[in-house]
Scaffold this motif. Structure first.
Motif, short mmCIF file in Angstrom:
data_model
loop_
_atom_site.label_atom_id
_atom_site.label_comp_id
_atom_site.label_asym_id
_atom_site.label_seq_id
_atom_site.Cartn_x
_atom_site.Cartn_y
_atom_site.Cartn_z
N ARG A 75 -29.88 -15.57 -4.67
CA ARG A 75 -29.71 -15.34 -3.23
C ARG A 75 -28.24 -15.23 -2.86
O ARG A 75 -27.86 -14.41 -2.02
CB ARG A 75 -30.38 -16.45 -2.43
CG ARG A 75 -31.88 -16.36 -2.49
CD ARG A 75 -32.54 -17.44 -1.68
NE ARG A 75 -33.98 -17.32 -1.82
CZ ARG A 75 -34.84 -17.93 -1.04
NH1 ARG A 75 -34.43 -18.70 -0.07
NH2 ARG A 75 -36.13 -17.77 -1.24
N GLY A 78 -27.08 -11.80 -3.92
CA GLY A 78 -27.58 -10.81 -2.94
C GLY A 78 -26.83 -10.87 -1.63
O GLY A 78 -26.47 -9.84 -1.05
N THR A 120 -32.30 -5.40 -4.78
CA THR A 120 -33.73 -5.68 -4.87
C THR A 120 -34.01 -6.71 -5.96
O THR A 120 -34.86 -7.58 -5.79
CB THR A 120 -34.51 -4.38 -5.16
OG1 THR A 120 -34.18 -3.40 -4.16
CG2 THR A 120 -36.01 -4.61 -5.13
N THR A 122 -32.15 -9.16 -6.84
CA THR A 122 -31.73 -10.50 -6.45
C THR A 122 -32.66 -11.13 -5.41
O THR A 122 -32.37 -12.21 -4.92
CB THR A 122 -30.29 -10.49 -5.89
OG1 THR A 122 -30.22 -9.59 -4.78
CG2 THR A 122 -29.29 -10.10 -6.95
N ASN A 123 -33.76 -10.48 -5.11
CA ASN A 123 -34.73 -11.01 -4.16
C ASN A 123 -35.95 -11.55 -4.92
O ASN A 123 -36.85 -10.79 -5.26
CB ASN A 123 -35.15 -9.91 -3.18
CG ASN A 123 -36.10 -10.42 -2.13
OD1 ASN A 123 -36.39 -11.61 -2.07
ND2 ASN A 123 -36.59 -9.53 -1.31
N THR A 126 -39.81 -10.74 -4.21
CA THR A 126 -40.51 -9.57 -4.75
C THR A 126 -41.38 -9.99 -5.93
O THR A 126 -42.52 -9.55 -6.05
CB THR A 126 -39.50 -8.49 -5.18
OG1 THR A 126 -38.63 -8.21 -4.08
CG2 THR A 126 -40.19 -7.22 -5.58
#
Length: 142
Positions: A75, A78, A120, A122-123, A126
């Motif tokens: 996080r 990101g 994407t 680092t999320n 998902t």
């Protein structure tokens, strides 16, 4: 078997559509640099989603555990990327479209692709979404 493949493809298409900050970034890249660069940006997000999908579908539990353990770091990475992009967008000078050669500098082929891939990836939400969706249809013994 074919039914599971179709369900998985449908779920993958629904989950891979870039929304939120990544979707906004894809739109900005498309408007600033044209459709080919926007497509590359969307492909970067889709590639990260495919990476998460493979992790969830093939049961790479060690990767799932590692991502869960390093959720804070992911996080922060990101957030750092988004902050840098926001500062660059806020401090950029507006482009005068009527000026000759106003948009001479286009990002390289890998720029938009790698940026959206990293954001994407680092999320971790998902991965959770893919795991839940695959569990709902009974893939991978989840």
């Amino acid at each position: 078997m074919f039914e599971i493949l179709l369900k998985g493809a449908a779920i993958g298409m629904l989950l891979a559509f870039p929304v939120g900050p990544v979707g906004a970034l894809c739109l900005r890249i498309t408007m600033a640099h044209g459709l080919p660069h926007g497509v590359l940006a969307a492909l970067g997000a889709a590639a990260a989603d495919a990476t998460f999908g493979a992790i969830a579908a093939f049961g790479l539990s060690w990767m799932s555990v590692w991502l869960a353990e390093h959720q804070l770091e992911m996080r922060v990475i990101g957030l750092s990327i988004m902050t840098i992009l926001a500062i660059r967008m806020l401090t950029a000078k507006p482009i005068d479209p009527s000026a000759a050669g106003a948009i001479d500098e286009k990002p390289g082929v890998l720029g938009p692709l790698l940026t959206t891939y990293a954001l994407t990836l680092t999320n971790p939400m998902t991965l959770i979404a893919f795991t839940g969706a695959l569990a709902a249809i009974g893939v991978g013994g989840l």
